[in-house]
Design a protein around this motif. Structure first.
Motif, PDB file in Angstrom:
ATOM      1  N   GLU A   1     -61.635 -17.047  -2.433  1.00  0.00           N
ATOM      2  CA  GLU A   1     -62.026 -15.738  -2.949  1.00  0.00           C
ATOM      3  C   GLU A   1     -63.554 -15.630  -3.013  1.00  0.00           C
ATOM      4  O   GLU A   1     -64.134 -14.590  -2.657  1.00  0.00           O
ATOM      5  N   ASN A   2     -64.188 -16.714  -3.452  1.00  0.00           N
ATOM      6  CA  ASN A   2     -65.641 -16.701  -3.574  1.00  0.00           C
ATOM      7  C   ASN A   2     -66.334 -16.770  -2.223  1.00  0.00           C
ATOM      8  O   ASN A   2     -67.401 -16.169  -2.034  1.00  0.00           O
TER       9      ASN A   2
ATOM     10  N   VAL B   1     -70.118 -10.951  -9.708  1.00  0.00           N
ATOM     11  CA  VAL B   1     -68.785 -10.475  -9.326  1.00  0.00           C
ATOM     12  C   VAL B   1     -68.684  -8.958  -9.481  1.00  0.00           C
ATOM     13  O   VAL B   1     -68.029  -8.279  -8.681  1.00  0.00           O
ATOM     14  N   ALA B   2     -69.346  -8.409 -10.483  1.00  0.00           N
ATOM     15  CA  ALA B   2     -69.289  -6.964 -10.713  1.00  0.00           C
ATOM     16  C   ALA B   2     -69.892  -6.175  -9.562  1.00  0.00           C
ATOM     17  O   ALA B   2     -69.579  -4.993  -9.378  1.00  0.00           O
ATOM     18  N   ALA B   3     -70.752  -6.810  -8.758  1.00  0.00           N
ATOM     19  CA  ALA B   3     -71.384  -6.116  -7.638  1.00  0.00           C
ATOM     20  C   ALA B   3     -70.481  -6.017  -6.418  1.00  0.00           C
ATOM     21  O   ALA B   3     -70.831  -5.355  -5.439  1.00  0.00           O
TER      22      ALA B   3
ATOM     23  N   ASP C   1     -64.593  -5.348  -3.991  1.00  0.00           N
ATOM     24  CA  ASP C   1     -63.394  -5.906  -3.367  1.00  0.00           C
ATOM     25  C   ASP C   1     -63.016  -7.276  -3.921  1.00  0.00           C
ATOM     26  O   ASP C   1     -62.036  -7.868  -3.468  1.00  0.00           O
ATOM     27  N   TYR C   2     -63.775  -7.780  -4.881  1.00  0.00           N
ATOM     28  CA  TYR C   2     -63.513  -9.140  -5.355  1.00  0.00           C
ATOM     29  C   TYR C   2     -62.099  -9.242  -5.925  1.00  0.00           C
ATOM     30  O   TYR C   2     -61.670  -8.416  -6.727  1.00  0.00           O
TER      31      TYR C   2
ATOM     32  N   ALA D   1     -56.969  -8.871 -10.591  1.00  0.00           N
ATOM     33  CA  ALA D   1     -57.848  -7.812 -11.073  1.00  0.00           C
ATOM     34  C   ALA D   1     -59.095  -8.457 -11.680  1.00  0.00           C
ATOM     35  O   ALA D   1     -59.026  -9.522 -12.288  1.00  0.00           O
ATOM     36  N   GLN D   2     -60.245  -7.784 -11.538  1.00  0.00           N
ATOM     37  CA  GLN D   2     -61.490  -8.374 -12.027  1.00  0.00           C
ATOM     38  C   GLN D   2     -61.425  -8.712 -13.508  1.00  0.00           C
ATOM     39  O   GLN D   2     -61.928  -9.743 -13.951  1.00  0.00           O
ATOM     40  N   GLU D   3     -60.774  -7.852 -14.279  1.00  0.00           N
ATOM     41  CA  GLU D   3     -60.744  -8.106 -15.725  1.00  0.00           C
ATOM     42  C   GLU D   3     -59.895  -9.325 -16.078  1.00  0.00           C
ATOM     43  O   GLU D   3     -59.987  -9.865 -17.184  1.00  0.00           O
TER      44      GLU D   3
END
Length: 459
Positions: A238-239, A148-150, A153-154, A161-163
């Motif tokens: 999302e995935n 996901v960190a790569a 836009d995730y 938010a990613q966090e």
């Protein structure tokens, strides 16, 4: 007719303009085939069937390519097969057939393509290899995971938010993935589980990669519309976006659409709670497929819908009124006309079925009030054209009312109607009135016309 659709990605209602009007593409996440479909599963099938019909009318039937998949490899399927002591294909073949029968009973047209995940494992392996090669995914002993960190836009579809993401919270067997939010593309082989050979190790695909691979194989790297239930926005859709857009560097879908969820007596449907009802159960209880379809379309597709017997009774009454109008005009040949503009405009406005149903109600009033032959023909034609787009009024009126009572009761009603006709023929008006009242007590209205007496459910 300009179609406007609410795009979950932009949170706006936008004019729908396909990339190629001669090749309009739509994908809707289908059924995981391990059990009978419940009424919540039927809602997206019916909603996107209605959109499919709209698109076919606007762009031509052959121009619209609609794919809806069968997930036929999944933890639930493996568990069901193990419990039954059979191979997974025994389970999936059975319930894929049942799903098609059940939604078909609700007037759902067969999509252009109905891909099965197990038929596209090769496509999934190729897609995973591509993601590993470009650094978007990595292999560890438990399987292959998307990083996901790569993906900067995730989270753009769900606006998370990613966090804050919880998609990949640590679960048993995934202790070696790099980050809790990373999700499985491939699960390493376990004893007794179905398994496929792959360059990164034997195993089976994760759920999300299945749809990305099937979309690309059936429809292309970018499609016009992607649909499904609201519960799929995160993490599934999302995935899908993360996988497909990282691999192909192009949007997965130009429009994202999601239907609202069903509740049962104001409470969220849940198999764990046990408050679900299957389509098959409703049909076996005597509810007609069109009644179930009408009930599912009675609320706007984006809004939640509370499922109850009262909702079904209201749908039955509405359709009785439509079929009653056709019964009155059974000797009138319908004019060959298009669905009225106001009705089409309602559906074109983000599938506004409540407004469309109001327009159909007005058409019924016109049909009931029409006196001249030309007016009756035009009114009947308009009603049938609108109903065809909605996927209803496919039965003969007499068949509809017989089915709603049940054949045993219908035969008893036939006998009373025949006795009443005989009484009228011999001018025994007292007996005819008595039989009319007896029929009324059974909820039956008799209509006398030049070609004989017919009956329907009393409104």
């Amino acid at each position: 007719m300009e179609i406007a659709l609410t795009n979950t990605l932009t949170r706006r209602k936008e004019p729908f303009v396909p990339a190629d009007p001669k090749r309009v593409t739509m994908y809707v996440c289908g059924s995981t085939v391990y059990n009978h479909p419940h009424i919540g599963n039927a809602r997206p099938a019916v909603v996107f069937d209605l959109l499919f019909r709209m698109l076919r009318q606007k762009y031509d039937a052959d121009a619209v390519l609609y794919a809806s998949n069968y997930t036929d490899i999944d933890d639930k399927i493996i568990r069901a097969a193990a419990e039954a002591g059979v191979s997974i294909d025994v389970i999936t073949n059975k319930f894929a057939r049942i799903y098609r029968e059940d939604v078909g009973a609700l007037g759902v047209l067969a999509p252009t393509f109905e891909p099965r995940a197990t038929a596209h494992v090769g496509d999934m392996i190729a897609l995973i290899e591509k993601l590993i090669a470009q650094g978007s995914a990595y292999a560890v002993p438990s399987g292959v995971y998307f990083s996901v960190a790569a993906d900067a836009d995730y989270g753009k579809l769900s606006r998370r938010a990613q966090e804050d993401l919880q998609a990949g919270a640590r679960v048993e067997g995934e202790d070696d993935k790099r980050h809790p939010s990373d999700f499985a593309l491939w699960k390493a082989s376990k004893p007794g589980d179905p398994s496929w050979d792959a360059p990164f190790g034997a195993g089976r695909p994760g759920w999300h990669i299945e749809c990305s691979a099937m979309i690309a194989a059936q429809l292309g790297e970018t499609i016009d519309i992607h649909g499904g239930g609201l519960d799929l926005v995160f993490p599934h859709h999302e995935n899908e976006i993360a996988q497909s857009e990282s691999a192909y560097h192009a949007p997965l879908a130009r429009v994202w659409m999601h239907n609202g969820m069903l509740t049962m007596d104001k409470e969220k449907m849940s198999k764990s709670i046990g408050n679900i009802v299957t389509v098959r159960e409703l049909l076996e209880q005597g509810w007609q497929g069109e009644t179930i379809r009408w009930a599912l379309l009675s609320g706007h597709y984006r809004a939640p819908l509370d499922w109850s017997d009262d909702l079904l009774k209201q749908a039955q009454a509405s359709l009785d009124r439509l079929y009653g109008a056709l019964l009155r005009l059974k000797d009138v040949e319908a004019a060959d006309v298009e669905a009225p503009a106001a009705f089409v405009a309602a559906l074109a406005d983000d599938l506004n079925t409540p407004a469309a149903i109001a327009e159909i109600s007005a058409l019924v009033t016109n049909a009931n009030n029409a006196k001249k032959a030309a007016e009756q023909a035009a009114a009947k034609g308009a009603l049938l054209a609108a109903a065809n787009l909605m996927g209803v009024l496919t039965e003969e009126p007499s068949t509809w009312f017989r089915a709603s009572f049940g054949e045993h009761a219908a035969l008893a009603i036939d006998t009373l109607v025949a006795e009443r006709v005989a009484a009228r023929n011999r001018k025994d008006w007292a007996e005819a009135d008595r039989l009319r009242d007896a029929l009324a007590e059974k909820g039956v209205e008799v209509m006398d016309g030049p070609s004989g007496s017919t009956w329907r459910r009393k409104g």
